[in-house]
Design a protein around this motif. Sequence first.
Motif, PDB file in Angstrom:
ATOM      1  N   TYR A   1     -39.005  95.310 -69.899  1.00  0.00           N
ATOM      2  CA  TYR A   1     -38.527  93.838 -69.643  1.00  0.00           C
ATOM      3  C   TYR A   1     -36.915  93.838 -69.986  1.00  0.00           C
ATOM      4  O   TYR A   1     -36.409  94.534 -70.677  1.00  0.00           O
ATOM      5  N   ASN A   2     -36.603  92.753 -69.257  1.00  0.00           N
ATOM      6  CA  ASN A   2     -35.127  92.525 -69.407  1.00  0.00           C
ATOM      7  C   ASN A   2     -34.111  93.891 -68.953  1.00  0.00           C
ATOM      8  O   ASN A   2     -33.158  93.973 -69.802  1.00  0.00           O
ATOM      9  N   ASP A   3     -34.590  94.552 -68.160  1.00  0.00           N
ATOM     10  CA  ASP A   3     -34.103  95.928 -67.611  1.00  0.00           C
ATOM     11  C   ASP A   3     -32.727  95.609 -66.852  1.00  0.00           C
ATOM     12  O   ASP A   3     -32.144  94.492 -66.393  1.00  0.00           O
ATOM     13  N   PRO A   4     -31.834  96.513 -66.704  1.00  0.00           N
ATOM     14  CA  PRO A   4     -30.556  96.297 -66.145  1.00  0.00           C
ATOM     15  C   PRO A   4     -30.504  95.959 -64.674  1.00  0.00           C
ATOM     16  O   PRO A   4     -29.611  95.381 -64.161  1.00  0.00           O
TER      17      PRO A   4
ATOM     18  N   ARG B   1     -37.267  97.676 -56.046  1.00  0.00           N
ATOM     19  CA  ARG B   1     -38.726  98.134 -55.943  1.00  0.00           C
ATOM     20  C   ARG B   1     -39.216  98.182 -57.252  1.00  0.00           C
ATOM     21  O   ARG B   1     -38.438  98.418 -58.346  1.00  0.00           O
ATOM     22  N   LEU B   2     -40.627  97.680 -57.565  1.00  0.00           N
ATOM     23  CA  LEU B   2     -41.389  97.816 -58.855  1.00  0.00           C
ATOM     24  C   LEU B   2     -40.791  96.727 -59.718  1.00  0.00           C
ATOM     25  O   LEU B   2     -41.247  96.760 -60.939  1.00  0.00           O
ATOM     26  N   THR B   3     -40.426  95.724 -59.218  1.00  0.00           N
ATOM     27  CA  THR B   3     -39.829  94.456 -60.435  1.00  0.00           C
ATOM     28  C   THR B   3     -41.072  93.905 -60.431  1.00  0.00           C
ATOM     29  O   THR B   3     -42.211  93.589 -59.717  1.00  0.00           O
ATOM     30  N   VAL B   4     -41.306  93.309 -61.675  1.00  0.00           N
ATOM     31  CA  VAL B   4     -42.658  92.355 -62.431  1.00  0.00           C
ATOM     32  C   VAL B   4     -41.901  91.223 -61.953  1.00  0.00           C
ATOM     33  O   VAL B   4     -41.036  90.672 -62.815  1.00  0.00           O
TER      34      VAL B   4
ATOM     35  N   PHE C   1     -38.762  89.547 -64.288  1.00  0.00           N
ATOM     36  CA  PHE C   1     -38.797  89.597 -65.544  1.00  0.00           C
ATOM     37  C   PHE C   1     -38.519  90.953 -66.073  1.00  0.00           C
ATOM     38  O   PHE C   1     -38.245  91.289 -67.603  1.00  0.00           O
ATOM     39  N   GLY C   2     -38.818  91.958 -65.278  1.00  0.00           N
ATOM     40  CA  GLY C   2     -38.664  93.613 -65.716  1.00  0.00           C
ATOM     41  C   GLY C   2     -39.057  94.409 -64.485  1.00  0.00           C
ATOM     42  O   GLY C   2     -39.060  94.024 -63.394  1.00  0.00           O
TER      43      GLY C   2
END
Length: 291
Positions: free
Chosen positions: A97-100, A183-186, A207-208
Amino acid sequence: MSIRYTFGGDEHLFIECSEEMSLEAFFTSLSMATGVRESGIKGVTEICPANASFQIKFNPDIIHPDDILREVKSIEGAASKAEPVIKTRIVEIPVFYNDPWTHETLMRFRERHQDPAGTDLDYAARINNFGSVDDFVAAHSGSPWFVSMVGFVAGLPFMYQMVERQRQIQVPKYLRPRTDTPRLTVGHGGCFGCIYSVRGAGGYQMFGITPMPIFDPTQTTSYLRDFMVFFRPGDIVKFKPTGRDAYDQAVEDVDKGRFAPPIREVSFDLREFQKDIDGYNATLEGMLNGH
């Protein structure tokens, strides 16, 4: 509402089970779609399930539209008497979550967002009355999600949060769609969660990100060798918050073919779930953890 049937051109029959999404509507749609598949109606070439509806493609040279309508309506009657129980699986999905990467992307598109001064997580936490982003993440990852549809983009799951309606996270989509999503965003839009299977345009809040590929047309990912799409309707998803180190390790494990998502086969009973939602969810999570 009663089930509504609509023809689309010469080759499609659209069956709408409800105007609004619910697990009850999903089960009706899934039961009918399964009934059509198992009945082996001559001329049916494809069945496409959705959140509270499904579509059938048929060859009108083999079966007349009136005949397929009659066949499907007979299946509706049988489906209405079927027990709301499915054999499915629960899977744990790690989420950073809250990734760069999603943060960098969402900042590039702030002018398209309802709250240009904050982030997607800030906005989602505030409008859902959570005291902090951490509280919001705890709620997002604290309950399982039901995969009600796979598609729109290849392999993309639409997920419905398995809590009482008044507790469901709801966040509107961006005011204008982005031209880029990692890619692979939640993500989340309306009452639906999703995982972007590929990089591309999108309007859901971000979100992450998960390190776990869910679509691989090359079928070289270790757990996608049998089929390029990971999710199927009826899957139950449990998100597991993870930090940067664990994310990086998972990415390395995927690359080296040693990543194996935790999966357990389960039987899901809609009636038992509705009797005690939190208790039933705890039982499902216990099965995932081997308890």
